[in-house]
Design an enzyme around this catalytic site. Structure first.
Site, short mmCIF file in Angstrom:
data_model
loop_
_atom_site.label_atom_id
_atom_site.label_comp_id
_atom_site.label_asym_id
_atom_site.label_seq_id
_atom_site.Cartn_x
_atom_site.Cartn_y
_atom_site.Cartn_z
N GLU A 200 74.52 39.90 141.44
CA GLU A 200 76.06 39.77 141.59
C GLU A 200 76.66 41.04 142.43
OE1 GLU A 200 76.52 40.25 137.25
OE2 GLU A 200 76.12 42.20 137.33
N ARG A 291 74.82 44.83 117.89
CA ARG A 291 74.40 45.73 116.87
C ARG A 291 75.16 46.62 116.85
NH1 ARG A 291 72.70 49.26 120.52
NH2 ARG A 291 71.76 48.84 122.32
#
Length: 447
Positions: A200, A291
């Site tokens: 990217e 998380r």
């Protein structure tokens, strides 16, 4: 609500979970290796079970041992903290197969966000801005060259299954891409068990801005504000703050809404962090950490939301206890990670703590796993404590952090506090013009 939670972790995050459970009236079970027999999380939990020798692979990462400890103690839920097994879909599946609750996302979402390509696909579907690139895994050099030409050099070549800054390299031209493409695939296979790589557009001076989000089992999804974690050493954060400074109102709104929309679009339950790269007035999706984060305290300080308690309540199936408009942010908070490392070389510095004094006073918080006579083990992550301050403004928070560092005494081992104090006084930090690779350049300029 749960009656007993086994904490599948150690150190300061285990203590943080124990404290949250106490406030909720939940009993706790600590697990520990033989090296951690005298650790604070073992002392302060209601019960403790030794699960193996010092090496993490034989103790904290030993899934059968952790699951056995949960079974023999009668726990009805497992909190993984961060690191170790927190993002391990196999472990979460095994916990639920035993009839226990995993205080984290579903197995499906762990897998979705554990792979960078599937995470990007979910973000793209939610309408979140993406960096131009391959759009998926690339198998051949020709595909890589085509994608790189479309994105524009330089590009970042990444392992799809990577994380924590691993499996990444900057490529400046087609010749370099031709040289490193197959090497990158081989490295990805060796490190992560997958040859999948993608590329990217590479941003020259991006900031790392993240959004704390939460979703419930009833379709609700909100954000709990932004954090800036741009000060990183080798892709590891060492200073974080909330809210992210010097964002325009429009940009802040759009980033926060992007995080919340992703939660709602995939039906995510419990807390997570959606991370973005920001350059000028543009922001781009980076990844999702499904998380609790090391830096969660700065968000707690500016919002008053106990994110660990929220995590537990959401895992128990409760709805979000507040609506988006009820989240209020006041003041500014900064966190310094007190790593047991040589501050000059950022190398681990384990050993016996021979002297210890925590700073105090208004607006000062320390989440610590160490004390005088504690042993900082060489087997685990070097994070020893976290120093968090809150003040009315960012300028006041910086001043408060500087004197709090001066009051923080840790003897017998070396810590990163001296270099962090210097970083807090750089023009780039004071003006919030730092970027993700600023420390690497700063260190190189000093040598």
């Amino acid at each position: 609500m749960f009656q007993k939670i086994l904490i599948a972790n150690r150190g300061e995050i285990a203590l943080r979970v124990i404290r949250a459970c106490r406030e909720l009236g939940i009993r706790t079970v600590a697990i520990y290796s033989t090296a951690d027999a005298n650790a604070l999380h073992v002392r302060f939990a209601d019960e403790a079970v030794c699960i193996g020798p010092p090496q993490a692979t034989q103790s904290y990462l030993n899934q059968p041992a952790v699951l056995s400890a949960a079974e023999v103690t009668g726990a009805d839920a497992v909190h993984p903290g961060y690191g170790f097994l927190a993002e391990n879909a196999q472990f979460a599946s095994a916990v639920r197969a035993m009839g226990l609750a995993f205080i984290g996302p579903s197995v499906e979402h762990l897998r979705m966000f554990g792979d960078k390509l599937s995470a990007k696909a979910a973000a793209k579907k939610a309408g979140i801005p993406m960096l131009e690139g391959s759009g998926g895994a690339i198998q051949t050099l020709d595909e890589a060259l085509t994608a790189a030409e479309r994105a524009g050099y330089p590009v970042m070549l990444k392992a799809a299954a990577g994380g924590g800054g691993k499996g990444m390299r900057v490529v400046n031209d087609p010749e370099q891409l031709a040289r490193v493409f197959e090497v990158a695939q081989a490295e990805s296979q060796a490190a992560f068990g997958s040859r999948d790589v993608f590329l990217e557009r590479y941003l020259a001076r991006p900031r790392h801005v993240e959004v704390q989000v939460a979703g419930d089992a009833h379709g609700g999804g909100i954000h709990v504000g932004t954090r800036d974690c741009s000060l990183q050493r080798r892709h590891q954060k060492i200073i974080e703050e909330a809210p992210a400074p010097f964002l325009s109102d429009r940009l802040r709104h759009d980033i926060q809404e992007a995080g919340a929309s992703l939660v709602r679009s995939v039906g995510y339950q419990t807390v997570a962090t959606v991370e973005f790269l920001v350059e000028n007035d543009e922001f781009f999706f980076l990844e999702v950490n499904p998380r609790i984060q090391v830096e969660h305290p700065v968000t707690e300080e500016v919002t008053g939301v106990d994110l660990i308690q929220l995590q537990i309540r959401l895992a128990a199936g409760e709805p979000l206890p507040f609506a988006q408009e009820e989240i209020r942010q006041t003041g500014h908070a900064i966190e310094v990670r007190v790593n047991a490392e040589d501050p000059d070389r950022f190398l681990p510095s384990p050993g016996l703590v021979t002297g210890y004094h925590e700073p105090g006073g208004p607006g000062v918080r320390v989440d610590s796993a160490i004390h005088e006579h504690a042993m900082v083990q060489p087997y685990y992550d070097s994070l020893a404590a976290k120093l968090i301050v809150k003040a009315g403004t960012r300028e006041q928070a910086i001043r408060r952090m500087l004197w709090a560092i001066d009051e923080f005494i840790v003897e017998g081992i070396r810590t990163t506090l001296p270099v962090q104090k210097e970083l807090l006084q750089t023009e780039e930090f004071e003006n919030a013009t730092m970027w993700t690779r600023f420390i690497d350049q700063w260190v190189a300029d000093r040598q």
